[in-house]
Enzyme design. Structure first.
Site, short mmCIF file in Angstrom:
data_model
loop_
_atom_site.label_atom_id
_atom_site.label_comp_id
_atom_site.label_asym_id
_atom_site.label_seq_id
_atom_site.Cartn_x
_atom_site.Cartn_y
_atom_site.Cartn_z
N ASP A 156 0.78 -1.18 0.04
CA ASP A 156 -0.05 0.04 0.22
C ASP A 156 0.86 1.47 -0.05
O ASP A 156 1.52 1.52 1.09
CB ASP A 156 -0.74 -0.04 1.29
CG ASP A 156 -1.74 1.21 1.18
OD1 ASP A 156 -3.04 1.09 0.44
OD2 ASP A 156 -1.72 2.10 1.96
N TYR A 207 3.35 9.64 -0.24
CA TYR A 207 4.26 9.17 0.62
C TYR A 207 5.58 9.25 -0.18
O TYR A 207 6.70 8.76 0.54
CB TYR A 207 4.03 7.46 0.58
CG TYR A 207 2.48 7.18 1.33
CD1 TYR A 207 1.89 8.14 2.10
CD2 TYR A 207 2.28 5.85 1.33
CE1 TYR A 207 0.57 7.70 2.51
CE2 TYR A 207 0.98 5.61 1.97
CZ TYR A 207 0.06 6.49 2.73
OH TYR A 207 -0.93 6.02 3.26
N LYS A 256 -2.51 6.31 -4.14
CA LYS A 256 -3.90 7.01 -4.04
C LYS A 256 -3.51 8.42 -4.49
O LYS A 256 -2.55 8.88 -4.65
CB LYS A 256 -3.56 7.34 -2.33
CG LYS A 256 -3.80 6.06 -1.71
CD LYS A 256 -3.84 5.99 -0.26
CE LYS A 256 -3.61 4.92 0.59
NZ LYS A 256 -2.45 4.38 0.41
N HIS A 310 -7.26 9.77 -1.83
CA HIS A 310 -6.89 9.59 -0.43
C HIS A 310 -7.50 10.24 0.54
O HIS A 310 -7.56 9.86 1.67
CB HIS A 310 -5.41 10.49 -0.56
CG HIS A 310 -4.48 9.82 0.32
ND1 HIS A 310 -3.13 9.86 0.18
CD2 HIS A 310 -4.71 9.29 1.61
CE1 HIS A 310 -2.73 9.27 1.28
NE2 HIS A 310 -3.45 9.23 2.21
#
Length: 284
Positions: free
Chosen positions: A52, A57, A82, A115
């Site tokens: 994930d 990120y 996302k 997200h």
């Protein structure tokens, strides 16, 4: 439901694809870019096949590099990204999807999520339309949302029905015994979506809870393993994250015991205590 699970077990998505029941989370505060590839390689060695990630990120590139380093086929890994909140809106979301594909160096994602529900109704629905287009063109196999409140979900479902577009395959939320979200879980299951649980370990803020300590001793497991097992037995897809090899392994070593019905009930706290952000309450 969870008694005969293994790390290879999957759940069926409305899209027709399968999602592994245990994922490895790569949220940036725990998995910065300089370690993301290394820890993902470790997770893959230990049997994880569900990773994930997210554009926010900043480690999509490192994740696919890890897959290559591991020697595994891209097709054997369920890879999520996302669309970040700042990219909500039809045109911005389309650009974000293409940028994520470029960053990751992959032809497709297995799952792309919105997200967070920020930006207002037009932005949310426009982002969904971009996701549907990406799914139809093969850029992603499945689509879903993260951190949407009931009001956001109702709004989106109305749009899906009106436009006869793709359904929500996955809903990803902070879920653990101190934030079980029964209303959102019920909504998602009513509409056939799989429920993913991020921060299933409560960011290690509850490890000293007496009930966890007692259950850990009873089953010969760590408090983290008890929490992951709780999530699995609830029918969720937990996404534990760690950058420590021993703990990455520990979080996957949860398929050789079952919490009793009585002990599962002991973990039904009825509390609403997030350990992370909570966009579900956004009223815009």
């Amino acid at each position: 439901m969870a008694k005969n699970l293994t790390i290879k077990s999957t759940q069926k998505l409305l899209s027709g694809y399968e999602i592994p029941v245990l994922g490895y989370g790569l949220m940036i505060d725990s998995s910065p870019t300089n370690v993301a590839e290394k820890v993902t390689v470790e997770a893959l060695k230990l049997g994880y096949r569900h990773i994930d990630s997210a554009a926010a990120y900043k480690n999509e590139k490192e994740v696919t590099a890890a897959i290559s380093t591991s020697g595994l086929q891209r097709s054997s890994i369920f890879l999520t990204t996302k669309i970040p909140p700042k990219a909500n809106g039809y045109e911005n979301a389309k650009k974000s999807i293409d940028e994520s594909l470029k960053q990751a160096g992959t032809d497709y994602f297995d799952l792309i999520l919105i997200h967070a529900p920020y930006g207002g109704k037009p932005a949310r629905l426009g982002t969904w339309d971009a996701l549907v287009e990406a799914q139809k063109s093969g850029k992603t196999r499945s689509i879903g949302v993260s951190n949407f409140g009931i009001h956001h979900l109702d709004e989106l479902q109305e749009h899906i029905t009106a436009t006869s577009s793709s359904p929500i395959d996955v809903g990803q939320y902070e879920i653990h015994p101190w934030l079980a979200r029964p209303d959102i879980v019920s909504w998602l299951r009513k509409h056939g979506a799989v429920v993913e649980a991020y921060s299933p370990l409560v960011r290690n803020t509850r490890s000293e809870e007496p009930v966890l300590q007692e259950l850990g001793k009873k089953y010969g497991k760590s408090t983290a393993q008890v929490l992951v097992r709780w999530s699995l037995q609830k029918g969720f897809v937990p996404l534990p994250k760690s950058v420590t090899p021993e703990r990455i392994k520990e979080n996957a070593d949860v398929f050789d015991f079952n919490l009793s019905d009585e002990d599962m009930k002991r973990l039904d706290t009825g509390k609403y205590e997030p350990c992370a952000w909570d966009p579900t309450v956004d009223t815009n």
